[in-house]
Design an enzyme around this catalytic site. Structure first.
Site, short mmCIF file in Angstrom:
data_model
loop_
_atom_site.label_atom_id
_atom_site.label_comp_id
_atom_site.label_asym_id
_atom_site.label_seq_id
_atom_site.Cartn_x
_atom_site.Cartn_y
_atom_site.Cartn_z
CB CYS A 200 -0.79 0.02 1.26
SG CYS A 200 -0.20 -0.02 2.82
CB THR B 51 2.74 3.51 5.02
OG1 THR B 51 1.63 2.78 5.58
CG2 THR B 51 2.49 5.03 4.86
CG HIS C 109 15.02 -14.43 14.71
ND1 HIS C 109 15.62 -13.54 15.73
CD2 HIS C 109 16.06 -15.28 14.15
CE1 HIS C 109 16.91 -13.92 15.72
NE2 HIS C 109 17.35 -14.63 14.58
C1 RB5 Z 1 -4.17 5.11 0.79
O1 RB5 Z 1 -4.09 6.50 0.57
C2 RB5 Z 1 -3.15 4.98 1.93
O2 RB5 Z 1 -3.68 5.15 3.07
C3 RB5 Z 1 -2.78 3.58 2.09
O3 RB5 Z 1 -2.21 3.11 0.76
C4 RB5 Z 1 -1.87 2.95 3.14
O4 RB5 Z 1 -0.65 3.85 3.12
C5 RB5 Z 1 -2.31 2.73 4.57
O5 RB5 Z 1 -1.79 2.14 5.48
#
Ligand code: RB5
Length: 146
Positions: A65, A67, A98
């Protein structure tokens, strides 16, 4: 080995690069991610990939995603899943050695393509150590699932 991959709208391009890399390496890839131009909610994609892993249809999962965090939060709610959100190689290696992680998460807004492909290779190529003390701790994680 079969690998499940999923992504939200933050990561369709990186997903395609990872998928192509895995296929070049000879892995079968099941892609449930959203395509460029689509929007989707990361918990839905995490659930789809994790279902493929817990059913045994795929041996490992990859979730991307923005992050990697949202995907890992969602994936770690699912029984039988140990999802590692990694942006460094040491963590990717230790998540397997681990923790016997079965899902790798990372963020398309955090790591570039080169790092992402290396994270994937390290994750896939590192076996669980099988060490008793690590297995004991994993069993304790599993016990927390209730
Ligand atoms: C989407 O905009 C973003 O919130 C998602 O991709 C992610 O980073 C969430 O943890």
């Amino acid at each position: 080995m079969k690998i499940a991959i999923g992504n939200d709208h933050a990561a369709p391009e990186l997903k395609l690069a990872v998928k192509a890399h895995l296929e070049d390496r000879g892995f079968e890839v099941t892609d449930v991610g959203c395509a460029a131009g689509e929007r989707c909610d990361y918990p839905d994609k995490a659930a789809e990939v994790c279902a493929l892993v817990t059913s045994g249809e795929c041996q490992l999962g990859i979730l991307i995603c923005g992050t990697g965090l949202g995907m890992s939060y969602a994936a770690n709610k699912i029984k039988g899943i140990r999802a590692a959100c990694c942006s460094d190689y040491f963590s990717a290696r230790l998540s397997r050695e681990h923790n016997d992680a079965n899902v790798l998460c990372f963020g398309a807004r955090v790591v570039g393509e080169g790092t992402a492909l290396d994270l994937v290779d390290i994750f896939i190529d590192t076996p669980f150590s099988g060490d008793e003390r690590h297995q004991r701790r994993i069993d304790k994680i599993t016990a927390l699932e209730g």
